[in-house]
Design a protein around this motif. Sequence first.
Motif, short mmCIF file in Angstrom:
data_model
loop_
_atom_site.label_atom_id
_atom_site.label_comp_id
_atom_site.label_asym_id
_atom_site.label_seq_id
_atom_site.Cartn_x
_atom_site.Cartn_y
_atom_site.Cartn_z
N LEU A 290 0.86 -1.25 -0.07
CA LEU A 290 0.00 0.22 -0.05
C LEU A 290 0.78 1.13 -0.02
CD1 LEU A 290 -2.73 -1.19 2.49
CD2 LEU A 290 -3.14 -0.61 0.03
N VAL A 291 1.91 1.32 0.88
CA VAL A 291 2.76 2.43 0.86
C VAL A 291 3.47 2.67 -0.56
CG1 VAL A 291 4.96 3.54 1.67
CG2 VAL A 291 3.05 2.47 3.38
N LEU B 169 1.82 9.03 -6.04
CA LEU B 169 2.65 10.54 -5.83
C LEU B 169 3.35 10.95 -6.82
CD1 LEU B 169 3.15 12.96 -4.03
CD2 LEU B 169 4.82 11.47 -2.71
N ILE B 170 4.30 9.88 -7.17
CA ILE B 170 5.12 10.43 -8.28
C ILE B 170 4.25 10.52 -9.91
CG2 ILE B 170 6.81 9.43 -10.01
CD1 ILE B 170 8.06 8.04 -7.19
N GLN B 171 3.17 9.76 -9.94
CA GLN B 171 2.59 9.81 -11.19
C GLN B 171 1.79 11.39 -11.08
OE1 GLN B 171 -0.93 7.13 -11.50
NE2 GLN B 171 -0.62 7.15 -13.50
N SER B 172 1.33 11.74 -9.94
CA SER B 172 0.56 13.15 -9.83
C SER B 172 1.65 14.11 -10.01
CB SER B 172 -0.10 13.03 -8.46
OG SER B 172 -1.14 12.24 -8.29
N LEU B 173 2.79 13.94 -9.36
CA LEU B 173 3.64 15.02 -9.66
C LEU B 173 4.07 15.26 -11.05
CD1 LEU B 173 6.03 14.08 -6.68
CD2 LEU B 173 4.50 16.17 -6.74
N ASN B 174 4.18 14.13 -11.91
CA ASN B 174 4.64 14.23 -13.14
C ASN B 174 3.39 14.69 -14.28
OD1 ASN B 174 7.31 13.10 -13.50
ND2 ASN B 174 6.60 11.03 -13.16
N ALA B 175 2.21 14.53 -13.67
CA ALA B 175 1.06 15.14 -14.13
C ALA B 175 1.09 16.48 -14.00
CB ALA B 175 -0.15 14.53 -13.77
N ARG C 116 -2.46 15.49 -1.02
CA ARG C 116 -3.41 14.84 -0.51
C ARG C 116 -2.52 13.23 -0.01
NH1 ARG C 116 -9.42 13.58 -1.94
NH2 ARG C 116 -9.20 12.61 0.13
N ILE C 117 -1.89 12.79 -1.00
CA ILE C 117 -1.29 11.70 -0.86
C ILE C 117 -0.20 11.66 0.24
CG2 ILE C 117 0.47 10.03 -1.84
CD1 ILE C 117 -1.34 10.34 -4.52
N LEU C 118 0.47 13.00 0.19
CA LEU C 118 1.63 13.07 1.31
C LEU C 118 0.91 13.31 2.55
CD1 LEU C 118 3.83 15.93 -1.15
CD2 LEU C 118 4.46 13.68 0.12
N GLU C 119 -0.02 13.87 2.57
CA GLU C 119 -0.82 14.51 3.98
C GLU C 119 -1.49 13.29 4.74
OE1 GLU C 119 -0.31 16.99 6.20
OE2 GLU C 119 0.59 18.22 4.94
N GLY D 70 12.55 14.98 -6.92
CA GLY D 70 13.84 14.46 -6.82
C GLY D 70 14.20 14.23 -5.23
N LEU D 71 13.33 14.51 -4.37
CA LEU D 71 13.20 13.96 -2.92
C LEU D 71 12.41 12.80 -2.58
CD1 LEU D 71 12.41 17.57 -1.18
CD2 LEU D 71 14.59 16.42 -1.35
N ILE D 72 11.23 12.46 -3.35
CA ILE D 72 10.70 11.65 -3.25
C ILE D 72 11.14 10.26 -3.97
CG2 ILE D 72 8.04 10.64 -3.64
CD1 ILE D 72 8.32 12.52 -1.30
#
Length: 142
Positions: free
Chosen positions: A30-31, A38-44, A66-69, A116-118
């Motif tokens: 799940l994580v 998250l990576i997909q959303s950031l790229n989008a 939302r994914i982060l929080e 780059g952090l994630i």
Amino acid sequence: MFTSVNSRAASAYKRVSADTGVTTADPHQLVGMLFDGLIQSLNAARGAMERGEIEAKGMAVGKAVRILEEGLKGGLNMAQGGDLAKNLSGLYSYAVQRLTLANLRNDRALVTEVIGLIEPLADSWKQIRSTAAAAPATGQGA
């Protein structure tokens, strides 16, 4: 405007597939799914910024936050996680701040900074599973 039957069927299949993946996944998976989303959303978000699609950018940044929080930060066990949980919480908070600023300023560089952090964290998380699977069993034999 109508969508084709094939498009609607593919969309329904993706929803069922995602729901099944979440239902059958263990906590580690799940994580991993959260990191992938998250990576997909950031790229989008970055792509939407490049194309000047403000609404799509806002939606993608919002999903990432939302994914982060709610997902990654919300899933931390602060009582048992010690310094690691505290450091991850700080990293996730920093990422949210940078994404908020990126959204406000329409700044792709800030989104790239968060990626780059994630990404190294997500890669490390995936390696935990493969390392554990490759380690010899140390259980007591009969």
